[in-house]
Design a protein around this motif. Sequence first.
Motif, short mmCIF file in Angstrom:
data_model
loop_
_atom_site.label_atom_id
_atom_site.label_comp_id
_atom_site.label_asym_id
_atom_site.label_seq_id
_atom_site.Cartn_x
_atom_site.Cartn_y
_atom_site.Cartn_z
N TYR A 134 0.83 -1.21 0.00
CA TYR A 134 0.00 0.00 0.00
C TYR A 134 0.87 1.26 0.00
O TYR A 134 0.57 2.24 -0.70
CB TYR A 134 -0.93 0.01 1.21
N ARG A 138 1.32 4.04 -3.16
CA ARG A 138 1.10 5.48 -3.03
C ARG A 138 2.27 6.27 -3.59
O ARG A 138 2.09 7.25 -4.32
CB ARG A 138 0.85 5.85 -1.57
N ASN A 479 -5.59 8.44 8.22
CA ASN A 479 -6.22 8.06 6.95
C ASN A 479 -6.39 6.55 6.85
O ASN A 479 -7.41 6.06 6.36
CB ASN A 479 -5.37 8.56 5.77
N VAL A 480 -5.38 5.80 7.30
CA VAL A 480 -5.47 4.34 7.27
C VAL A 480 -6.58 3.87 8.21
O VAL A 480 -7.38 2.99 7.86
CB VAL A 480 -4.13 3.70 7.66
N LYS A 482 -9.23 5.41 9.07
CA LYS A 482 -10.55 5.75 8.52
C LYS A 482 -10.95 4.90 7.31
O LYS A 482 -12.08 4.95 6.85
CB LYS A 482 -10.61 7.25 8.19
N GLU A 483 -9.99 4.11 6.81
CA GLU A 483 -10.31 3.16 5.73
C GLU A 483 -11.03 1.93 6.29
O GLU A 483 -11.64 1.18 5.54
CB GLU A 483 -9.04 2.74 5.00
N HIS A 484 -10.93 1.70 7.62
CA HIS A 484 -11.61 0.56 8.22
C HIS A 484 -13.12 0.77 8.13
O HIS A 484 -13.63 1.87 8.44
CB HIS A 484 -11.19 0.39 9.68
N ARG A 528 -1.02 -2.51 6.57
CA ARG A 528 -0.91 -1.42 5.60
C ARG A 528 0.24 -0.47 5.83
O ARG A 528 0.46 0.46 5.04
CB ARG A 528 -2.24 -0.64 5.59
#
Length: 563
Positions: A134, A138, A479-480, A482-484, A528
Amino acid sequence: MSSKIFRFKSRFRSTSVVCIREKSVWTSEKVVLSPYKDIEIPKLTVDQYMFRNLDKWASKTALVCGQTNRSYTYEQVYKKSRVFAANLRKKFKIKDGDTIAVLLPNIPEYPIITFGILAAGGVVTTMNPIYTAYEIERQILLSDTSLIITNEDLVPTVKEALKLAKKELPIISLNMTQSLPEGTISYKELVEDNHADLSVLNEVKRSYNDVAFLPYSSGTTGLPKGVQLTNGNLVANCEQQNTEIRQYEYTTESHQDSTLAILPMFHSYGLSICMLHKLSVGLRLVTLPKFQPDMFLNALLVHRLQLLYLAPPMVLFLGSYPQVTAKHLEHVTCVTSGAAPLPSADIQRLFEKAERDIQFCQGYGLTETSPLVCVTRMGEKTHEQVGYALPNMSLRIVDADTKNLGPGEVGELVVKGPNVMKGYLKNPQANSEVFVDEDWLRTGDLAKIDETGLITISDRLKELIKVKGYQVPPAELENVLKEHPAVLDAAVIGVPDPVTGERPRGFVVFKPGVKATDTEIIEFVSKRVAPYKKIQQITFLNEIPKNPSGKILRKSLKEEFSK
């Protein structure tokens, strides 16, 4: 103010050196000038600069692997890098300004590959070899990478990253010990090609002002940004280290200093100060792919190293590990620590192990300054300060309104000089935030400067978490989180840790009607991010504290939860 005279003993000269300040380093506008004489910066590209004195040390060892003893002379580094460059240009159609990713641990081939990319007209973007797919994805997208060079054991991760990025890029694999992974091109074949057409390199038109390296840094806050370091930035920072702050002995027919390249070359400290600068002056670099106590100590014994460039955890290790003896440090003349502050007690423990006082220097810098801003001079005994501004640099201490402060006052350190980056790649908003008064760079660090120009770093103004000297941006982890699928909002702060200095702690607000365990969320993040970024503790909240404009109040979280 009267002129200042500084006398200090140096191992490089039989007599004392006198550095005279003709006038105060503080101007009437409260700008601090370097106490050192300005120097002329050669208008060369990095690869031209590296080999400008090749005839002086062509047959001397440039690089040796501290694990396998594989080694290259300076002449071999030059020739192999040129062959590699020609093949990049001819076989991969690399053009001036194309970005090539280097995803490797510290190995002797790292500089060969780097100089080859530059000689081919390319731009080097460095990646951490412990990055997840990941994180690699990016950076591939942000940097517009056109080719990737990596180890055979990292090829599966790179392929996964390319799949995530929906890109098909050539992968060059360093098949030094294993068979060539499927779908990759052999580095050995490219670099050992006796029929390479070197004339193709005549097409390269790169200048002093062109970008050479594109490392990624979080700057003062936020997500990683591409730091555009020009040839001129890096050549300037190398030349700035060849002045009164010089730590090495000149390489001659009968003498060559050695240093350990254990700080990762993908990071600006290891890349610029250890690799680029030391090879530019003919030193011998002993590379270690990672820190392992036995390998590290063996390298100290076998290779009779004079210079050590370390991060604080390594200094702490040398001072506290039972197996370290005076024999390991017998040949060391100077230890330089950077990346984070280091208490005097840790330095004293190192001296006790060495059974003598070693010259100990503390330095300060940023990826955005190529990276060195200042370092204590040889002969100085103070360990709380980080020295004086390098030649050709100017400093200011400013308040919240960027108004200049005076001697002894604490404020944000802002800097200007030839080593300051061109700017962040394709990020005008970040550039507008980090540059003030046109070309002054905000460091995001609180500091004070005394009347003589001596700098003390007081605290971090920026929100970055420092784990073993590595930068961990809270925004990236948020950010990671909030991907959950169960997470509505999140915040991350750094909390004290006795081993790593700091560690990330996460705070989570669930979406209505959805739940997850802290273990599930921790595992989600761990897949991640690189190991040093992992969150080990999650706290569930009803809401994340924020100011009226929506900015997370990390200070409030720290006051309540970091004790």
